[in-house]
Write an enzyme that holds these catalytic residues in place. Structure first.
Site, mmCIF file in Angstrom:
data_model
loop_
_atom_site.group_PDB
_atom_site.id
_atom_site.type_symbol
_atom_site.label_atom_id
_atom_site.label_comp_id
_atom_site.label_asym_id
_atom_site.label_seq_id
_atom_site.Cartn_x
_atom_site.Cartn_y
_atom_site.Cartn_z
ATOM 1 N N ASP A 268 71.162 2.029 15.578
ATOM 2 C CA ASP A 268 70.689 1.299 14.403
ATOM 3 C C ASP A 268 71.497 0.018 14.223
ATOM 4 O OD1 ASP A 268 69.675 0.418 12.029
ATOM 5 O OD2 ASP A 268 70.562 2.016 10.792
ATOM 6 N N LYS A 275 73.084 -5.509 10.588
ATOM 7 C CA LYS A 275 74.288 -4.948 9.963
ATOM 8 C C LYS A 275 75.490 -5.830 10.285
ATOM 9 C CE LYS A 275 73.166 -0.016 10.213
ATOM 10 N NZ LYS A 275 73.240 0.269 8.774
ATOM 11 N N ASP A 286 73.130 7.618 14.816
ATOM 12 C CA ASP A 286 72.037 7.616 13.843
ATOM 13 C C ASP A 286 70.880 8.525 14.257
ATOM 14 O OD1 ASP A 286 71.432 6.700 11.292
ATOM 15 O OD2 ASP A 286 70.310 4.959 11.995
ATOM 16 N N ASP A 345 66.896 -2.659 7.675
ATOM 17 C CA ASP A 345 67.949 -1.670 7.914
ATOM 18 C C ASP A 345 67.646 -0.344 7.210
ATOM 19 O OD1 ASP A 345 70.267 -0.666 8.938
ATOM 20 O OD2 ASP A 345 71.612 -1.726 7.563
ATOM 21 N N ARG A 349 63.903 6.080 6.737
ATOM 22 C CA ARG A 349 62.802 6.554 5.890
ATOM 23 C C ARG A 349 61.450 6.178 6.487
ATOM 24 N NH1 ARG A 349 65.543 3.234 1.118
ATOM 25 N NH2 ARG A 349 67.305 3.913 2.363
HETATM 26 N N1 BES Z 1 71.775 4.640 9.323
HETATM 27 C C1 BES Z 1 71.981 3.936 8.126
HETATM 28 C C2 BES Z 1 72.760 4.739 7.089
HETATM 29 C C3 BES Z 1 74.207 5.029 7.391
HETATM 30 C C4 BES Z 1 75.193 4.177 6.966
HETATM 31 C C5 BES Z 1 74.578 6.191 8.023
HETATM 32 C C6 BES Z 1 76.510 4.467 7.213
HETATM 33 C C7 BES Z 1 75.890 6.489 8.276
HETATM 34 C C8 BES Z 1 76.860 5.613 7.865
HETATM 35 C C9 BES Z 1 70.644 3.581 7.500
HETATM 36 O O1 BES Z 1 69.627 3.316 8.373
HETATM 37 C C10 BES Z 1 70.857 2.355 6.677
HETATM 38 O O2 BES Z 1 71.175 1.347 7.248
HETATM 39 N N2 BES Z 1 70.690 2.469 5.376
HETATM 40 C C11 BES Z 1 70.873 1.365 4.494
HETATM 41 C C12 BES Z 1 69.763 1.377 3.482
HETATM 42 C C13 BES Z 1 69.745 0.160 2.604
HETATM 43 C C14 BES Z 1 69.368 -1.070 3.406
HETATM 44 C C15 BES Z 1 68.765 0.405 1.494
HETATM 45 C C16 BES Z 1 72.229 1.535 3.804
HETATM 46 O O3 BES Z 1 72.567 2.642 3.431
HETATM 47 O O4 BES Z 1 72.916 0.531 3.657
HETATM 48 ZN ZN ZN Z 2 69.755 4.182 10.235
HETATM 49 MN MN MN Z 3 69.612 1.309 9.000
#
Ligand code: BES
Ligand code: ZN
Ligand code: MN
Length: 501
Positions: A268, A275, A286, A345, A349
């Site tokens: 990811d 990111k 991920d 990101d 979902r």
């Molecule tokens: N895979 C990430 C979530 C994640 C973050 C898992 C840190 C483990 C450690 C997910 O896909 C993501 O990037 N989520 C975003 C959502 C946001 C953009 C609403 C997040 O949590 O920042």
């Molecule tokens: Zn993710």
């Molecule tokens: Mn993500």
């Protein structure tokens, strides 16, 4: 590692080291610990009296037997206070002992199962602890770590308990191996663990275990209308794979059964909403929910509960490119619902939207559960200790939480009030893919919930904090890095659902 059960007195066992247990505050050892103590002329008792050995939970003290026993070493592991004993402590203690003896160079060890009224459960926990505790991931290191434990023997002195112990150890081995399988998959770097490779491994596992297996590739996903899954996949040169594994424990005429769904983002990057670089390497994990799904299916196939179970893993990379999906894009999932992309990101979902719609709507599985490293907000809320549980049904949420908590994968039921769903209302589509920072894990869960077919009981596990140890230290049976959570919860849920029928 070879794991087996032997009867007889552990003090007469020959090998590199024996793990025995001690409750905190006990002044004269009992059971197998006492047998070993006697053979050592009361050495363990003396070490307790002098305060060198305390039985504190987490402790592991090695003493050399200087030929007073056929075994070279004894490791006394602390179980903590007797009134605080849990099977999870037995798991951790067995792991601590096995790891300490391995550190001392042992290759053949014996372990005495710790306490508990039920011999099968105690043996199972001990086996799980040894198997999971000795796991590590040296694959890509040129300089190998020291020795590995080649054989672990669970020694049971009471002949009447031996068959229970054998049953428990067999179960524990399957569950421990499955968890380690999930850990191996999660630890693999993104260049090795592509969606194609993950599907290949799932296929090999299915073949070995007699599971039905198929992959929904890009073309087939398009045919099925999985526009949300494909939207995420479109920026990557690696082909996506919706992996399906089916176990028919109740037969094809029975209900479709239990559905397990895993987020399988093999890397990811965040996509166009890239990111920051810091810790981005952790995003190789991920696909931990998907790894647990595949691993759980392997254990279920071996434990053979009388229930049908299907695992679905939505595997793809999330990459930026000239072909990638963008903020403002609107995707349509296979159930017809549309999602406005605010942030690429928030992709977990999106792939789960189609996976959950497929599991509940197309395959008619119920109840279903998904596991996903979904939100950073979950790590902020519950840290690395508990998995957040979100559900559309309180009884199902309770069964999930109870199961996880009992087997040592700690859970916490999170709220899903309708008010939170307001945050993902879109001006242009049926919903947005993000709802801002407040309650970020809950709005993430709401997106997934919108794709669960009517009448299907659903729970979602946000394992962002619990799928790996992050920067944390090794603790008992949990070692750097992947934890394998929630493999054992998935398997135990299948067993419990089968018993309920
Ligand atoms: N895979 C990430 C979530 C994640 C973050 C898992 C840190 C483990 C450690 C997910 O896909 C993501 O990037 N989520 C975003 C959502 C946001 C953009 C609403 C997040 O949590 O920042
Ligand atoms: Zn993710
Ligand atoms: Mn993500």
């Amino acid at each position: 590692m070879n794991l087996k059960v032997e009867g007889g007195d552990v003090a007469a066992w020959k090998g590199d080291g024996i793990v025995v247990n001690l409750f905190e505050g006990v002044t004269s050892p009992v059971g197998a610990t006492s047998a070993v103590d006697k053979a050592l002329n009361g050495l363990i008792g003396k070490l307790i009296a002098s305060g060198d050995v305390k039985g504190k939970f987490g402790n592991a003290a090695i003493v050399h037997t200087i030929d007073k026993l056929p075994a070279a070493r004894v490791c006394v592991v602390g179980l903590g206070k007797e009134n605080e004993f849990t099977l999870d402590r037995a798991r951790h203690a067995a792991a601590n002992g096995a790891k300490a003896l391995r550190g001392a160079g042992a290759q053949k060890i014996a372990v005495v199962a710790a306490g508990g009224a039920n011999a099968a459960d105690a043996a199972q926990a001990t086996a799980e602890g040894v198997v999971m505790g000795l796991w590590r991931f040296p694959k890509y290191k040129g300089e190998k770590e020291n020795n590995e434990v080649e054989e672990a023997v669970i020694v049971e002195n009471d002949a009447a308990k031996k068959s229970d112990v054998e049953r428990g150890v067999a179960r524990g081995k399957i569950l421990g191996d499955a968890t380690n399988f999930a850990r191996d998959l999660a630890n693999e770097p993104g260049n090795a663990m592509t969606p194609t490779r993950l599907a290949e491994i799932a296929g090999e596992m299915a073949k070995q275990n007699g599971l039905e297996f198929f992959v929904i590739d890009r073309a087939k996903a398009k045919e099925l209308g999985m526009g949300s899954f494909l939207g995420v996949a479109q920026g990557s040169d690696e082909p996506p794979a919706m992996i399906v594994l089916r176990y028919w424990g109740a037969g094809k005429d029975a209900a479709p059964g239990f559905g397990i769904v895993g987020k399988g983002i093999t890397f990811d990057s965040g996509g166009i909403s890239l990111k920051p670089g810091e810790n981005m390497q952790d995003m190789k994990g991920d696909m931990s929910g998907g790894a647990a799904t595949i691993a759980a299916m392997s254990a279920i196939a071996q434990l053979k509960p009388k229930i049908n179970v299907t695992g679905v893993v939505a595997a793809t990379e999330n990459m930026p490119s000239g072909k990638a999906f963008k903020p403002g894009d609107i995707l349509r999932a296979m159930n017809g619902k549309t999602i406005e992309i605010i942030n690429t990101d928030a992709e977990g979902r999106l792939v789960l939207a189609d996976a959950v719609a497929y599991a509940s709507g197309t395959l008619k599985l119920s109840p279903i559960i998904d596991a996903a490293t979904l939100t950073g907000a979950m790590v902020i809320a519950l840290g690395n200790v508990r998995t957040g549980v979100f559900a559309n049904d309180d009884a199902w949420a309770k069964m999930v939480c109870d199961t996880g908590n009992e087997i040592g994968e700690k859970m916490w039921h999170m709220p899903m009030d309708d008010e939170y769903a307001e945050q993902i209302k879109s001006d242009w589509a049926d919903m947005k893919n993000t709802g801002g920072r407040p309650g970020g894990s809950i709005t993430g869960a709401w997106v997934i919930r919108n794709f669960v077919a009517d009448g299907t009981e659903w729970a979602h596990l946000d394992i962002a904090g619990t799928a790996n140890t992050g920067g944390g230290k090794d603790r008992g049976y949990i070692n750097q890095w992947g934890t394998g959570v929630p493999t054992r919860t998935f398997v135990n849920l299948a067993l419990r659902l089968a018993d309920k029928k």
